[in-house]
Design an enzyme around this catalytic site. Structure first.
Site, mmCIF file in Angstrom:
data_model
loop_
_atom_site.group_PDB
_atom_site.id
_atom_site.type_symbol
_atom_site.label_atom_id
_atom_site.label_comp_id
_atom_site.label_asym_id
_atom_site.label_seq_id
_atom_site.Cartn_x
_atom_site.Cartn_y
_atom_site.Cartn_z
ATOM 1 N N GLN A 22 1.861 31.074 -7.837
ATOM 2 C CA GLN A 22 2.758 30.790 -8.946
ATOM 3 C C GLN A 22 2.253 29.566 -9.686
ATOM 4 O OE1 GLN A 22 6.617 29.876 -7.101
ATOM 5 N NE2 GLN A 22 6.192 27.710 -7.270
ATOM 6 N N SER A 55 29.963 32.788 -1.793
ATOM 7 C CA SER A 55 30.332 32.039 -2.997
ATOM 8 C C SER A 55 29.366 30.891 -3.298
ATOM 9 C CB SER A 55 31.754 31.479 -2.850
ATOM 10 O OG SER A 55 31.840 30.620 -1.716
ATOM 11 N N HIS A 75 7.082 25.494 4.694
ATOM 12 C CA HIS A 75 6.318 26.347 3.793
ATOM 13 C C HIS A 75 4.860 26.331 4.195
ATOM 14 C CE1 HIS A 75 9.514 27.360 1.216
ATOM 15 N NE2 HIS A 75 9.602 26.226 0.587
ATOM 16 N N ASP A 130 -11.963 37.535 -12.563
ATOM 17 C CA ASP A 130 -10.530 37.282 -12.616
ATOM 18 C C ASP A 130 -9.719 38.563 -12.491
ATOM 19 O OD1 ASP A 130 -7.860 36.830 -13.680
ATOM 20 O OD2 ASP A 130 -8.578 34.910 -14.378
ATOM 21 N N LEU A 131 -8.722 38.532 -11.610
ATOM 22 C CA LEU A 131 -7.698 39.578 -11.560
ATOM 23 C C LEU A 131 -6.361 38.901 -11.791
ATOM 24 C CD1 LEU A 131 -6.427 42.330 -10.967
ATOM 25 C CD2 LEU A 131 -6.578 41.807 -8.527
ATOM 26 N N SER A 132 -5.890 38.961 -13.032
ATOM 27 C CA SER A 132 -4.589 38.396 -13.374
ATOM 28 C C SER A 132 -3.571 39.533 -13.419
ATOM 29 C CB SER A 132 -4.633 37.681 -14.721
ATOM 30 O OG SER A 132 -5.406 36.508 -14.630
ATOM 31 N N TYR A 158 8.872 32.768 0.398
ATOM 32 C CA TYR A 158 7.470 32.731 -0.018
ATOM 33 C C TYR A 158 6.627 33.767 0.719
ATOM 34 C CZ TYR A 158 7.253 29.065 -3.452
ATOM 35 O OH TYR A 158 7.395 28.364 -4.620
ATOM 36 N N TYR A 196 -8.895 34.822 -8.477
ATOM 37 C CA TYR A 196 -10.151 34.689 -9.208
ATOM 38 C C TYR A 196 -11.201 34.017 -8.340
ATOM 39 C CZ TYR A 196 -8.358 29.955 -10.331
ATOM 40 O OH TYR A 196 -7.857 28.676 -10.283
ATOM 41 N N ARG A 252 -0.782 13.060 -9.825
ATOM 42 C CA ARG A 252 -1.354 13.917 -8.786
ATOM 43 C C ARG A 252 -0.925 13.483 -7.385
ATOM 44 N NH1 ARG A 252 -5.856 16.880 -9.098
ATOM 45 N NH2 ARG A 252 -6.703 15.902 -7.211
#
Length: 523
Positions: free
Chosen positions: A404, A40, A275, A430-432, A214, A410, A496
């Site tokens: 993400q 729940s 992480h 680039d490989l998107s 992750y 790239y 930053r």
């Protein structure tokens, strides 16, 4: 024979006799019972149940074998649980096309209410599971039971004790009992070892799946392929060519009402150790995958052996290579002490003392209330010797894996700017994923990890010695933070982080690219 074993033996005998008397011949394939404890709660309704539905909708969960049980303290009915999770299972845009599958999936869910330390509650749970197994004509010892603990770690020991005593399955005929536990796995080395010992006394290591979602992300799982299936990376992946490695996790929101929880665990435990190093543990997982040697095979234990070797080679963290921050307004949360030193931002440099990585800083950077939301791995290469084009100030070559948002890989490189003059500019190969794989549905991390659990593949889960090695790295730093020896520096939300962090990166040898921004390609 202890009482828990007696109950398992007695329950199994009665179940088998009842089953044979009523149903006759059995099926060759064991039934699969998936139990979501904490059914729940938010984690279950937002992550666990949607992942199970997607696996079901894609055909990975056989409706003739599987049944799903929710267990929690809330006194609700089967239908009330179904109504509670219904809205989280599908998006409005595809609700109509999934309506039939959704209806059938919800009918697979049964709810059992009870405390987490109650024999009666777990007896009722076992009875419900057994009735399902009998209805599927499952032979004794061939049924499969998966227990997903969507619960706080404080209740893991009593819950596991109840599962062991009342709900385990005999595994001598191919069946099994497996337990999935969520992060955080302790607060420091001592508490993590205590938790591991408590669970380890009840279940063998192959039965325990320590999950961090992750590690189930597509591009994290791509790391082994990228490193060891591409020839041109092999001679480059070492201290002779790589200047530094950054693993970054930034969130653009604060603790959002979780101040009390966060003040207890902090960014080091919640992100850096959990992480950013794989102790729940995507960056601990990512760090290991980036730095590990080639395993002798793709067997989970061979891969995890190499990960542990990386962690055991990490040198003690120096205070001068740590910058902590706390965003202004964090202490305004009424659940947070006014004098809290808990960091909401951390930049930490790890150094790996082995032949491949000596002298290469691994920069782990994580924070909340930052200027943007981003998770990526950034491999920065060394300068080209003999810079005849005088272009070094434009930036170095970098291989970036964007986890993400907008999954992509790239390579930043220097090219001639189009035109009549010989001028250089930074660009990328680039490989998107959204552009390249338009017709492919990229699975959610929880889907992949739950499926791995059913298959018995522990490659992307944290082994006990791996967990211990990670805590050994960070526990001394955590104690120094707790003693006030390392202070958090205030920083403005939406920034930053502390400027001291950028200065630490520069000191470590990271060269920031100016004038270049990666823009995800449009479809």
């Amino acid at each position: 024979m202890d009482s828990g074993q007696w109950h398992v033996e007695k329950r199994s005998t009665l179940r088998n006799e009842s089953f044979l008397k009523e149903y006759g011949p059995v099926s060759e394939t064991g039934s699969l019972s998936i139990v979501v404890l904490g059914a729940s709660g938010d984690l279950a309704k937002k992550k666990t149940f949607p992942a199970l539905f997607n696996l079901y909708h894609q055909g990975f969960l056989n409706p003739d074998e599987v049944h799903i049980f929710g267990y929690a303290r809330s006194k609700i009915s089967d239908q009330e649980l179904r109504d509670k999770i219904h809205g989280y299972l599908v998006d409005e845009k595809n609700a109509s096309e999934k309506a039939e599958a959704l209806s059938k999936f919800l009918q697979l869910i049964k709810y059992v209410s009870g405390p987490y330390d109650s024999e009666d509650g777990f007896k009722r749970l076992d009875k419900a599971i057994s009735e399902h197994e009998i209805s599927k004509k499952t032979s004794e010892g061939s049924s499969r039971r998966l227990f997903y603990l969507a619960l706080p770690p404080s209740v893991y020991p009593p819950v596991c004790k109840m599962i062991k005593a009342w709900c385990t399955n005999k595994s001598d005929l191919g069946g099994w009992t497996r337990v999935v536990v969520e992060k955080p796995f302790g607060k420091d080395l001592e508490s993590a070892e205590q938790l591991s010992s408590q669970i380890g006394a009840l279940f063998d290591e192959p039965q325990i799946y320590r999950i961090d979602h992750y590690l189930g992300k597509e591009l994290v799982q791509n790391m082994l392929v990228l490193r060891f299936a591409n020839r041109f990376f092999l001679p480059l992946w070492n201290r002779d060519n790589i200047a530094n490695v950054q693993i970054v996790f930034r969130e653009d929101f604060g603790t959002e009402g979780r101040g009390g929880y966060f003040d207890e665990y902090g960014i080091i435990r919640d992100i850096i150790q959990n992480h950013l190093l794989q102790a729940s543990f995507w960056c601990f997982g990512v760090l290991c995958l980036v730095a590990m040697e080639k395993p002798v095979s793709l067997k989970p234990e061979h891969i995890r052996d190499e990960k542990v070797k990386v962690l055991q080679s990490v040198m003690p963290i120096k205070d001068e290579e740590v910058v902590l921050g706390q965003y202004e307004g964090y202490r305004d949360d009424p659940t947070v002490p006014n004098d809290s030193n808990t960091p909401t931002f951390a930049t930490t440099i790890l150094r790996i003392d082995n032949e491949r990585w000596e002298g290469v800083p691994f920069i782990l950077k994580a924070g909340k209330a930052m200027s943007s939301k981003k998770a990526d791995i950034r491999i920065q290469f060394k300068d080209v010797p003999g810079d005849i084009f005088k272009c070094q100030k434009q930036g170095r070559n970098e291989f970036v894996i964007r986890l993400q948002p907008s999954e992509a890989m790239y390579m930043k490189l220097t090219v001639k700017q189009p035109g009549l003059e010989m001028q250089t500019v930074q660009s990328e190969l680039d490989l998107s994923y959204k552009q390249r794989y338009q017709d492919v549905s990229i699975p959610e991390a929880y889907e992949r990890l739950i499926l791995d659990t059913i298959k018995g593949d522990q490659q992307h889960f944290v082994r006990r010695d791996e967990l211990k090695a990670a805590w050994e790295i960070f526990t001394p730093l955590l104690h120094r933070i707790g003693n006030g020896e390392v202070k958090s520096i205030p920083y403005k939300p939406g920034s930053r982080g502390p400027t001291e962090a950028d200065q630490l990166l520069e000191k470590a040898g990271y060269l920031q690219t100016h004038g270049y921004i990666w823009i995800p390609p449009t479809l």
